[in-house]
Design a protein around this motif. Structure first.
Motif, short mmCIF file in Angstrom:
data_model
loop_
_atom_site.label_atom_id
_atom_site.label_comp_id
_atom_site.label_asym_id
_atom_site.label_seq_id
_atom_site.Cartn_x
_atom_site.Cartn_y
_atom_site.Cartn_z
N ALA A 48 -24.30 42.90 -3.59
CA ALA A 48 -23.72 42.80 -2.24
C ALA A 48 -24.83 42.71 -1.18
O ALA A 48 -24.80 41.85 -0.29
CB ALA A 48 -22.82 44.00 -1.98
N GLY A 49 -25.83 43.58 -1.30
CA GLY A 49 -26.91 43.58 -0.31
C GLY A 49 -27.70 42.28 -0.33
O GLY A 49 -28.02 41.70 0.71
N ALA A 50 -27.99 41.80 -1.53
CA ALA A 50 -28.79 40.58 -1.65
C ALA A 50 -28.01 39.34 -1.18
O ALA A 50 -28.60 38.39 -0.65
CB ALA A 50 -29.26 40.40 -3.09
N GLU A 51 -26.69 39.35 -1.36
CA GLU A 51 -25.88 38.22 -0.85
C GLU A 51 -25.91 38.20 0.68
O GLU A 51 -25.91 37.13 1.30
CB GLU A 51 -24.45 38.28 -1.37
N ALA A 52 -25.95 39.39 1.30
CA ALA A 52 -26.05 39.45 2.76
C ALA A 52 -27.39 38.87 3.22
O ALA A 52 -27.47 38.12 4.20
CB ALA A 52 -25.87 40.88 3.25
N VAL A 53 -28.45 39.19 2.48
CA VAL A 53 -29.77 38.64 2.82
C VAL A 53 -29.79 37.13 2.57
O VAL A 53 -30.43 36.37 3.31
CB VAL A 53 -30.90 39.36 2.03
N ARG A 54 -29.07 36.67 1.56
CA ARG A 54 -29.01 35.23 1.26
C ARG A 54 -28.56 34.43 2.48
O ARG A 54 -29.13 33.39 2.81
CB ARG A 54 -28.05 34.97 0.09
N ALA A 55 -27.53 34.96 3.16
CA ALA A 55 -27.02 34.24 4.33
C ALA A 55 -28.12 34.15 5.39
O ALA A 55 -28.30 33.10 6.02
CB ALA A 55 -25.78 34.94 4.87
N LEU A 56 -28.87 35.22 5.57
CA LEU A 56 -29.96 35.20 6.55
C LEU A 56 -31.02 34.16 6.17
O LEU A 56 -31.59 33.50 7.02
CB LEU A 56 -30.65 36.57 6.62
N LEU A 57 -31.26 34.05 4.89
CA LEU A 57 -32.33 33.17 4.42
C LEU A 57 -31.96 31.69 4.43
O LEU A 57 -32.80 30.83 4.68
CB LEU A 57 -32.74 33.56 3.00
N LEU A 58 -30.71 31.38 4.09
CA LEU A 58 -30.36 29.97 3.89
C LEU A 58 -29.73 29.30 5.10
O LEU A 58 -29.72 28.07 5.19
CB LEU A 58 -29.43 29.82 2.68
N GLU A 59 -29.21 30.10 6.04
CA GLU A 59 -28.54 29.49 7.19
C GLU A 59 -29.47 29.44 8.40
O GLU A 59 -30.37 30.26 8.53
CB GLU A 59 -27.28 30.30 7.54
N GLY A 60 -29.22 28.46 9.26
CA GLY A 60 -29.99 28.38 10.50
C GLY A 60 -31.07 27.31 10.43
O GLY A 60 -31.14 26.54 9.48
N SER A 61 -31.93 27.29 11.43
CA SER A 61 -32.94 26.22 11.51
C SER A 61 -34.04 26.49 10.49
O SER A 61 -34.25 27.63 10.06
CB SER A 61 -33.53 26.18 12.92
N ALA A 62 -34.74 25.41 10.12
CA ALA A 62 -35.78 25.51 9.09
C ALA A 62 -36.85 26.51 9.52
O ALA A 62 -37.45 27.18 8.67
CB ALA A 62 -36.38 24.14 8.82
#
Ligand code: TMP
Length: 211
Positions: A48-62
């Motif tokens: 669960a925690g790592a999936e939350a970090v995934r969103a931070l890492l993969l979404e947004g500007s490069a």
């Protein structure tokens, strides 16, 4: 049936568009069909925690994160994933099939971004007590084939990494090759051309000594 056999930790690695996720699913299904208890998971994510970090890492500007912040976020996600998902599964005797693991951080942040493999391994020592897969399967495809597949998959909505240029992805590919060459006991390199079934059979053959 193979109940009672100790679980194994298998990671799949490679650049974008080589078919890792499809193959991770197929490999897990084949091992289950042979009577093994299999946990399928992925990075970044897998708890669960790592999936939350995934969103931070993969979404947004490069350029949302610099390489150092990014490396720390991947290591933090991995620490939670190892603690909550991977170690408990291995302790219970399951096989763990993981779509990307530490070596993606070494190839992307360490190699393509230039942080170096030593710093990434140091973060991994702190975050995950240095846990390594029993086997790492590197899927390879010619650049143009992988790019075409990736473009079809993303349908014009690439994640932050997909937005990086061809030179970046070439550095990733070269880093993976170097890692495989340096540690032939753990790595197997699989040419991912041909039908999905053919590739799955090649992956199973690359696990033969562990089965
Ligand atoms: P994917 O799972 O669709 O391949 O997307 C994950 C992206 O994150 C991919 O571009 C590779 C990148 N990545 C890193 O840069 N470092 C890492 O440690 C991991 C696990 C993934």
């Amino acid at each position: 049936m193979n109940q009672g056999t100790r679980g194994r930790f298998i990671s799949l690695e490679g650049g974008e568009g080589v078919g890792k996720s499809t193959q991770a699913r197929a490999l897990a299904a084949a091992l289950r069909a042979d009577g093994r208890d299999v946990v399928e998971t992925r990075e970044p994510g897998g708890s669960a925690g790592a999936e939350a970090v995934r969103a931070l890492l993969l979404e947004g500007s490069a350029d949302r994160w610099g390489p150092r912040a990014e490396a720390l976020l991947f290591a933090a996600a991995r620490a939670d994933h190892v603690d909550k998902t991977i170690r408990p599964a291995l302790d219970a005797g399951a096989w763990v099939i993981c779509d990307r693991f530490l070596d993606s951080s070494i190839a992307y942040q360490g190699g393509a971004d230039g942080l170096g493999s030593d710093s990434i391994r140091a973060l991994h020592a702190i975050g995950s007590e240095g846990l390594l897969p029993d086997r790492t399967l590197l899927l390879t495809l010619p650049e143009e084939v992988a790019m075409a597949r990736e473009a079809a998959r993303d349908a014009g909505r690439p994640d932050r990494f997909g937005k990086r240029d061809a030179a970046y992805h070439r550095r990733v590919t070269a880093s993976f090759r170097n890692l495989a060459d340096a540690e032939p006991e753990r790595w197997r390199v699989i040419e991912a051309r041909g039908s999905a079934d053919t590739v799955t059979q090649a992956l199973l053959a690359a696990l033969e000594d562990l089965l």
